[in-house]
Scaffold this motif. Structure first.
Motif, PDB file in Angstrom:
ATOM      1  N   GLN A   1      66.855  22.361 130.414  1.00  0.00           N
ATOM      2  CA  GLN A   1      66.075  22.819 131.563  1.00  0.00           C
ATOM      3  C   GLN A   1      66.077  21.768 132.667  1.00  0.00           C
ATOM      4  OE1 GLN A   1      61.997  23.846 130.714  1.00  0.00           O
ATOM      5  NE2 GLN A   1      61.745  24.939 132.638  1.00  0.00           N
ATOM      6  N   GLU A   2      65.987  20.491 132.290  1.00  0.00           N
ATOM      7  CA  GLU A   2      66.055  19.418 133.281  1.00  0.00           C
ATOM      8  C   GLU A   2      67.388  19.413 134.008  1.00  0.00           C
ATOM      9  OE1 GLU A   2      65.221  15.662 131.572  1.00  0.00           O
ATOM     10  OE2 GLU A   2      63.052  15.929 131.623  1.00  0.00           O
ATOM     11  N   ASP A   3      68.456  19.765 133.314  1.00  0.00           N
ATOM     12  CA  ASP A   3      69.778  19.829 133.941  1.00  0.00           C
ATOM     13  C   ASP A   3      69.834  20.923 134.999  1.00  0.00           C
ATOM     14  OD1 ASP A   3      70.753  17.854 132.226  1.00  0.00           O
ATOM     15  OD2 ASP A   3      71.571  19.298 130.797  1.00  0.00           O
ATOM     16  N   ARG A   4      69.022  21.980 134.810  1.00  0.00           N
ATOM     17  CA  ARG A   4      69.164  23.184 135.619  1.00  0.00           C
ATOM     18  C   ARG A   4      68.162  23.293 136.762  1.00  0.00           C
ATOM     19  NH1 ARG A   4      68.906  25.564 130.342  1.00  0.00           N
ATOM     20  NH2 ARG A   4      66.932  26.529 130.976  1.00  0.00           N
ATOM     21  N   TRP A   5      67.014  22.618 136.655  1.00  0.00           N
ATOM     22  CA  TRP A   5      66.023  22.909 137.678  1.00  0.00           C
ATOM     23  C   TRP A   5      66.389  22.277 139.019  1.00  0.00           C
ATOM     24  CZ3 TRP A   5      61.639  20.535 134.279  1.00  0.00           C
ATOM     25  CH2 TRP A   5      61.696  19.143 134.309  1.00  0.00           C
ATOM     26  N   SER A   6      65.803  22.833 140.074  1.00  0.00           N
ATOM     27  CA  SER A   6      66.226  22.536 141.443  1.00  0.00           C
ATOM     28  C   SER A   6      66.094  21.061 141.795  1.00  0.00           C
ATOM     29  CB  SER A   6      65.410  23.388 142.428  1.00  0.00           C
ATOM     30  OG  SER A   6      65.782  23.117 143.754  1.00  0.00           O
TER      31      SER A   6
ATOM     32  N   ALA B   1      63.551  32.718 142.637  1.00  0.00           N
ATOM     33  CA  ALA B   1      62.192  32.466 142.155  1.00  0.00           C
ATOM     34  C   ALA B   1      62.172  31.545 140.944  1.00  0.00           C
ATOM     35  CB  ALA B   1      61.510  33.793 141.811  1.00  0.00           C
ATOM     36  N   ASP B   2      63.329  31.367 140.300  1.00  0.00           N
ATOM     37  CA  ASP B   2      63.405  30.560 139.076  1.00  0.00           C
ATOM     38  C   ASP B   2      64.078  29.209 139.286  1.00  0.00           C
ATOM     39  OD1 ASP B   2      62.258  32.644 137.544  1.00  0.00           O
ATOM     40  OD2 ASP B   2      64.223  33.618 137.368  1.00  0.00           O
ATOM     41  N   LYS B   3      64.496  28.899 140.505  1.00  0.00           N
ATOM     42  CA  LYS B   3      65.232  27.655 140.721  1.00  0.00           C
ATOM     43  C   LYS B   3      64.390  26.418 140.418  1.00  0.00           C
ATOM     44  CE  LYS B   3      68.777  29.251 143.956  1.00  0.00           C
ATOM     45  NZ  LYS B   3      69.388  29.101 145.293  1.00  0.00           N
ATOM     46  N   ASP B   4      63.090  26.478 140.669  1.00  0.00           N
ATOM     47  CA  ASP B   4      62.245  25.322 140.380  1.00  0.00           C
ATOM     48  C   ASP B   4      62.154  25.040 138.885  1.00  0.00           C
ATOM     49  OD1 ASP B   4      61.757  24.828 143.026  1.00  0.00           O
ATOM     50  OD2 ASP B   4      59.795  25.794 143.067  1.00  0.00           O
ATOM     51  N   THR B   5      62.249  26.086 138.057  1.00  0.00           N
ATOM     52  CA  THR B   5      62.126  25.927 136.608  1.00  0.00           C
ATOM     53  C   THR B   5      63.470  25.874 135.903  1.00  0.00           C
ATOM     54  OG1 THR B   5      61.998  28.322 136.200  1.00  0.00           O
ATOM     55  CG2 THR B   5      59.931  27.163 136.647  1.00  0.00           C
ATOM     56  N   GLY B   6      64.526  26.374 136.563  1.00  0.00           N
ATOM     57  CA  GLY B   6      65.841  26.406 135.939  1.00  0.00           C
ATOM     58  C   GLY B   6      66.019  27.525 134.932  1.00  0.00           C
ATOM     59  N   PHE B   7      65.147  28.532 134.964  1.00  0.00           N
ATOM     60  CA  PHE B   7      65.238  29.647 134.008  1.00  0.00           C
ATOM     61  C   PHE B   7      66.487  30.463 134.287  1.00  0.00           C
ATOM     62  CE2 PHE B   7      64.456  34.112 132.907  1.00  0.00           C
ATOM     63  CZ  PHE B   7      64.159  33.980 131.561  1.00  0.00           C
ATOM     64  N   ILE B   8      67.261  30.738 133.230  1.00  0.00           N
ATOM     65  CA  ILE B   8      68.510  31.488 133.336  1.00  0.00           C
ATOM     66  C   ILE B   8      68.288  32.944 132.947  1.00  0.00           C
ATOM     67  CG2 ILE B   8      70.852  31.785 132.453  1.00  0.00           C
ATOM     68  CD1 ILE B   8      71.037  28.830 132.035  1.00  0.00           C
TER      69      ILE B   8
END
Length: 211
Positions: A145-150, A199-206
């Motif tokens: 998740q850390e890799d993916r969030w904005s 809407a999910d960029k802050d959390t990195g949810f796929i």
């Protein structure tokens, strides 16, 4: 043959000396830290430059996994680097950096991560960074998740691979009104496996792509 020789020379420079020489003395030449910011030197001779960035990406995992502790799971080492150009149409990879934080995950177990470099130094010119890359010493292990969030996105692309050389690419489209895209490398092609909606960029949810 030229690519193979360059790879051999690059790996020998990293693992040819005794002990943890890359960690102890390599930072004076190949990577370093100024405050919280990490820099890396380029180009890494283990990676043959190419006008096709995918050809550079395809070389990264085998070269990184030859480095010290790159496959040793919870006792392993993550490495981070940058993919960049000098304006001549070719892409290069920087030397990988092991600099980062250590996290306690058990009574006697510490997990190491690497800090994404802020800048690459190349004596031949002014680099323009396209992507960052980093390894995980586990298998299987995708982007966290850390890799993916904005907040962790700096460049146009992010590339991650695990100890089994499963390669994932994130196109974050940070600051753009469109979803981020997550791809899996399959052979010589990229397969779209998920979206990270605005809407999910802050959390990195796929949100997975349905087959």
């Amino acid at each position: 043959m030229r690519g193979r020789n360059a790879w051999s020379v690059g790996v020998a420079l990293l693992v040819g000396c005794a002990g943890t020489s890359y960690f102890q003395s390599g930072r004076d030449t190949f990577f370093g830290q100024r405050g919280a910011r990490v820099w890396v030197k380029g180009p890494w001779p283990a990676i043959q430059p190419s006008s096709d960035v995918d050809e550079v990406i395809d070389q990264l995992c085998p070269a990184v996994m030859a480095l010290e502790r790159a496959r040793e799971r919870d006792y392993g080492q993550e490495y981070c680097g940058l993919i960049y150009s000098l304006g001549g149409g070719e892409y290069y990879a920087s030397w990988p950096s092991p600099l980062g934080r250590t996290t306690l995950v058990g009574a006697d177990l510490r997990r190491k991560s690497c800090s994404v470099p802020s800048v690459v130094k190349d004596d031949r010119g002014l680099p323009s960074t396209l992507a960052d890359f980093h390894s995980h010493p586990w298998f299987p292990s995708g982007m966290s998740q850390e890799d993916r969030w904005s907040q962790s996105q700096r460049w146009t692309l992010r590339v991650q691979f695990d100890a089994g050389c499963t390669v994932t690419k994130l196109v974050p489209y940070k600051g753009e009104p469109r979803p981020g895209e997550v791809y899996l490398r399959q052979g010589k092609a990229w397969k779209l496996i998920g979206y990270i909606h605005e809407a999910d960029k802050d959390t990195g949810f796929i949100t997975p792509v349905e087959d």
